[in-house]
Motif scaffolding. Structure first.
Motif, PDB file in Angstrom:
ATOM      1  N   ASP A  94       0.829  -1.195   0.000  1.00 14.71           N
ATOM      2  CA  ASP A  94       0.000   0.000   0.000  1.00 14.71           C
ATOM      3  C   ASP A  94       0.866   1.249   0.000  1.00 14.71           C
ATOM      4  O   ASP A  94       1.970   1.261   0.526  1.00 14.71           O
ATOM      5  N   LYS A  95       0.326   2.327  -0.593  1.00 15.83           N
ATOM      6  CA  LYS A  95       1.031   3.600  -0.628  1.00 15.83           C
ATOM      7  C   LYS A  95       0.185   4.680   0.028  1.00 15.83           C
ATOM      8  O   LYS A  95      -1.032   4.714  -0.130  1.00 15.83           O
ATOM      9  N   VAL A  96       0.835   5.551   0.777  1.00 14.85           N
ATOM     10  CA  VAL A  96       0.160   6.696   1.387  1.00 14.85           C
ATOM     11  C   VAL A  96       0.949   7.950   1.027  1.00 14.85           C
ATOM     12  O   VAL A  96       2.139   7.898   0.759  1.00 14.85           O
ATOM     13  N   LYS A  97       0.257   9.093   0.994  1.00 16.68           N
ATOM     14  CA  LYS A  97       0.902  10.350   0.624  1.00 16.68           C
ATOM     15  C   LYS A  97       1.462  11.088   1.833  1.00 16.68           C
ATOM     16  O   LYS A  97       2.369  11.905   1.697  1.00 16.68           O
ATOM     17  N   SER A  98       0.900  10.843   3.002  1.00 16.63           N
ATOM     18  CA  SER A  98       1.393  11.487   4.209  1.00 16.63           C
ATOM     19  C   SER A  98       1.149  10.576   5.400  1.00 16.63           C
ATOM     20  O   SER A  98       0.343   9.637   5.329  1.00 16.63           O
ATOM     21  N   THR A 131      25.592  -1.009  12.351  1.00 12.94           N
ATOM     22  CA  THR A 131      25.937  -1.662  13.616  1.00 12.94           C
ATOM     23  C   THR A 131      25.808  -3.181  13.522  1.00 12.94           C
ATOM     24  O   THR A 131      26.685  -3.912  13.983  1.00 12.94           O
ATOM     25  N   VAL A 132      24.726  -3.656  12.907  1.00  5.46           N
ATOM     26  CA  VAL A 132      24.501  -5.105  12.866  1.00  5.46           C
ATOM     27  C   VAL A 132      25.033  -5.738  11.576  1.00  5.46           C
ATOM     28  O   VAL A 132      25.009  -6.964  11.432  1.00  5.46           O
ATOM     29  N   ASN A 133      25.515  -4.889  10.630  1.00  8.18           N
ATOM     30  CA  ASN A 133      26.055  -5.365   9.355  1.00  8.18           C
ATOM     31  C   ASN A 133      25.046  -6.212   8.582  1.00  8.18           C
ATOM     32  O   ASN A 133      25.367  -7.244   8.005  1.00  8.18           O
ATOM     33  N   LYS A 134      23.801  -5.761   8.605  1.00  3.46           N
ATOM     34  CA  LYS A 134      22.733  -6.360   7.809  1.00  3.46           C
ATOM     35  C   LYS A 134      21.872  -5.206   7.300  1.00  3.46           C
ATOM     36  O   LYS A 134      21.711  -4.202   7.994  1.00  3.46           O
ATOM     37  N   THR A 135      21.330  -5.345   6.091  1.00  7.74           N
ATOM     38  CA  THR A 135      20.579  -4.241   5.509  1.00  7.74           C
ATOM     39  C   THR A 135      19.167  -4.651   5.105  1.00  7.74           C
ATOM     40  O   THR A 135      18.894  -5.819   4.833  1.00  7.74           O
ATOM     41  N   LYS A 136      18.303  -3.652   5.037  1.00 10.09           N
ATOM     42  CA  LYS A 136      16.967  -3.860   4.486  1.00 10.09           C
ATOM     43  C   LYS A 136      17.067  -4.161   2.997  1.00 10.09           C
ATOM     44  O   LYS A 136      16.273  -4.933   2.456  1.00 10.09           O
ATOM     45  N   CYS A 186      13.045  -9.903  12.771  1.00  8.28           N
ATOM     46  CA  CYS A 186      12.004 -10.903  13.028  1.00  8.28           C
ATOM     47  C   CYS A 186      12.517 -11.998  13.961  1.00  8.28           C
ATOM     48  O   CYS A 186      11.802 -12.428  14.884  1.00  8.28           O
ATOM     49  N   GLN A 187      13.738 -12.444  13.748  1.00  8.62           N
ATOM     50  CA  GLN A 187      14.315 -13.466  14.624  1.00  8.62           C
ATOM     51  C   GLN A 187      14.475 -12.954  16.046  1.00  8.62           C
ATOM     52  O   GLN A 187      14.174 -13.658  17.018  1.00  8.62           O
ATOM     53  N   GLU A 188      14.940 -11.707  16.176  1.00  9.40           N
ATOM     54  CA  GLU A 188      15.154 -11.116  17.504  1.00  9.40           C
ATOM     55  C   GLU A 188      13.851 -10.991  18.290  1.00  9.40           C
ATOM     56  O   GLU A 188      13.839 -11.114  19.513  1.00  9.40           O
ATOM     57  N   HIS A 189      12.764 -10.755  17.573  1.00  8.72           N
ATOM     58  CA  HIS A 189      11.481 -10.525  18.241  1.00  8.72           C
ATOM     59  C   HIS A 189      10.526 -11.711  18.115  1.00  8.72           C
ATOM     60  O   HIS A 189       9.351 -11.605  18.501  1.00  8.72           O
ATOM     61  N   GLY A 190      11.015 -12.830  17.597  1.00  7.11           N
ATOM     62  CA  GLY A 190      10.191 -14.028  17.497  1.00  7.11           C
ATOM     63  C   GLY A 190       8.993 -13.870  16.577  1.00  7.11           C
ATOM     64  O   GLY A 190       7.902 -14.368  16.869  1.00  7.11           O
ATOM     65  N   LEU A 191       9.210 -13.193  15.449  1.00  4.60           N
ATOM     66  CA  LEU A 191       8.121 -12.912  14.517  1.00  4.60           C
ATOM     67  C   LEU A 191       8.272 -13.685  13.209  1.00  4.60           C
ATOM     68  O   LEU A 191       9.389 -13.933  12.750  1.00  4.60           O
ATOM     69  N   GLN A 192       7.159 -14.046  12.615  1.00  5.55           N
ATOM     70  CA  GLN A 192       7.139 -14.444  11.216  1.00  5.55           C
ATOM     71  C   GLN A 192       7.048 -13.161  10.390  1.00  5.55           C
ATOM     72  O   GLN A 192       6.550 -12.135  10.868  1.00  5.55           O
ATOM     73  N   SER A 193       7.533 -13.201   9.158  1.00  8.76           N
ATOM     74  CA  SER A 193       7.556 -11.968   8.364  1.00  8.76           C
ATOM     75  C   SER A 193       6.163 -11.352   8.200  1.00  8.76           C
ATOM     76  O   SER A 193       6.009 -10.128   8.179  1.00  8.76           O
ATOM     77  N   ALA A 194       5.138 -12.190   8.104  1.00  9.49           N
ATOM     78  CA  ALA A 194       3.775 -11.680   7.930  1.00  9.49           C
ATOM     79  C   ALA A 194       3.243 -10.970   9.168  1.00  9.49           C
ATOM     80  O   ALA A 194       2.217 -10.294   9.107  1.00  9.49           O
ATOM     81  N   GLU A 195       3.956 -11.114  10.276  1.00  8.05           N
ATOM     82  CA  GLU A 195       3.524 -10.488  11.523  1.00  8.05           C
ATOM     83  C   GLU A 195       4.129  -9.094  11.720  1.00  8.05           C
ATOM     84  O   GLU A 195       3.887  -8.450  12.745  1.00  8.05           O
ATOM     85  N   LEU A 196       4.899  -8.629  10.742  1.00  9.69           N
ATOM     86  CA  LEU A 196       5.531  -7.320  10.819  1.00  9.69           C
ATOM     87  C   LEU A 196       5.008  -6.433   9.693  1.00  9.69           C
ATOM     88  O   LEU A 196       5.068  -6.796   8.528  1.00  9.69           O
ATOM     89  N   THR A 197       4.491  -5.266  10.056  1.00 13.87           N
ATOM     90  CA  THR A 197       4.086  -4.262   9.047  1.00 13.87           C
ATOM     91  C   THR A 197       5.145  -3.176   9.030  1.00 13.87           C
ATOM     92  O   THR A 197       5.474  -2.591  10.063  1.00 13.87           O
ATOM     93  N   HIS A 198       5.695  -2.910   7.832  1.00 14.50           N
ATOM     94  CA  HIS A 198       6.782  -1.935   7.707  1.00 14.50           C
ATOM     95  C   HIS A 198       6.355  -0.762   6.848  1.00 14.50           C
ATOM     96  O   HIS A 198       5.694  -0.923   5.824  1.00 14.50           O
ATOM     97  N   PHE A 199       6.763   0.452   7.275  1.00 10.03           N
ATOM     98  CA  PHE A 199       6.519   1.665   6.511  1.00 10.03           C
ATOM     99  C   PHE A 199       7.853   2.290   6.121  1.00 10.03           C
ATOM    100  O   PHE A 199       8.752   2.418   6.953  1.00 10.03           O
ATOM    101  N   GLY A 200       7.991   2.667   4.862  1.00  9.67           N
ATOM    102  CA  GLY A 200       9.206   3.319   4.402  1.00  9.67           C
ATOM    103  C   GLY A 200       8.947   4.141   3.148  1.00  9.67           C
ATOM    104  O   GLY A 200       7.820   4.159   2.631  1.00  9.67           O
ATOM    105  N   ASP A 201       9.984   4.822   2.670  1.00  9.32           N
ATOM    106  CA  ASP A 201       9.825   5.698   1.500  1.00  9.32           C
ATOM    107  C   ASP A 201      10.370   5.069   0.228  1.00  9.32           C
ATOM    108  O   ASP A 201      10.204   5.644  -0.852  1.00  9.32           O
ATOM    109  N   ASN A 202      11.025   3.919   0.326  1.00  7.98           N
ATOM    110  CA  ASN A 202      11.703   3.334  -0.827  1.00  7.98           C
ATOM    111  C   ASN A 202      11.227   1.904  -1.030  1.00  7.98           C
ATOM    112  O   ASN A 202      11.547   1.006  -0.249  1.00  7.98           O
ATOM    113  N   THR A 203      10.431   1.668  -2.062  1.00  5.32           N
ATOM    114  CA  THR A 203       9.883   0.327  -2.293  1.00  5.32           C
ATOM    115  C   THR A 203      10.988  -0.685  -2.600  1.00  5.32           C
ATOM    116  O   THR A 203      10.840  -1.856  -2.307  1.00  5.32           O
TER     117      THR A 203
END
Length: 209
Positions: free
Chosen positions: A2-6, A177-182, A192-209
């Motif tokens: 999904d995309k949002v303008k603000s 710091t962690v030498n891993k990138t988005k 996800c591993q640190e917080h015991g999550l499956q990827s579908a359990e995380l909603t991410h917002f960013g500016d770069n698809t």
């Protein structure tokens, strides 16, 4: 996707996951006075003054060498480097001016500290950022910052505190710091591993698809 303008377009009720993550730069914080390229050129100008080459060498050329050094460090032999810290990048650039390794490392750290100080004063919260994070907190969401950035986690936490957002985050992850990138996906996997999550359990917002 999904995309949002603000940020005000984000409806908390539409977020089913209990954990929400945010990119930082150009999503929740932005450079208010100088663009990223102006900051980089200013750091290059400072670097040239430190080695006595301000009158003879090109600022723009040194900035390009800084970008090339970043790419070179990522492709270097040995352990893979997904996000080299800024001090390492500048140390590599300065090694052409200062053959003594320790001197180049010390100068790299000095230039990186200068650049961070410039950006620290330059960064501000995006309009509506705190209000959005407060609404997420009120809804019981866990909020995580995930940034691909050459500054350290400690430095990014300083920035977030300065713009009035740090207290609303449950955790902060920074690629240098962690030498891993988005960009490669490994930082998302790490979070996800640190917080015991499956990827579908995380909603991410960013500016770069």
């Amino acid at each position: 996707m999904d995309k949002v303008k603000s940020l005000s377009d984000i409806a908390i009720s539409d977020i089913a996951s209990e954990t929400v993550s945010f990119d930082l730069f150009d999503t929740l914080i932005y450079r208010k006075y100088l663009s990223v390229f102006q900051v980089h050129d200013l750091a290059s100008a400072y670097a040239l003054t430190q080695v006595g080459r301000y009158q003879t060498d090109s600022i723009a050329d040194l900035t390009q060498r800084r970008y090339a050094a970043t790419d070179m460090l990522k492709l270097g032999e040995g352990d893979p480097v997904e996000e080299p810290p800024l001090a390492n990048v500048w140390a590599e650039v300065m090694s052409t001016y200062l053959p003594e390794k320790d001197a180049a490392i010390a100068m790299g750290a000095r230039i990186a500290a200068f650049e961070f100080d410039v950006d620290f004063r330059n960064l501000s919260a995006v309009d509506g950022a705190r209000a959005l994070l407060e609404r997420l907190k009120e809804a019981g969401k866990k909020i995580i910052a995930i940034s691909d950035m050459y500054f350290s986690t400690g430095e990014i936490r300083q920035v977030l505190a300065n713009v009035g957002l740090l207290d609303l985050f449950d955790d902060v992850y920074v690629s240098a710091t962690v030498n891993k990138t988005k960009q490669t996906g490994s930082l998302f996997t790490h979070v996800c591993q640190e917080h015991g999550l499956q990827s579908a359990e995380l909603t991410h917002f960013g500016d770069n698809t």
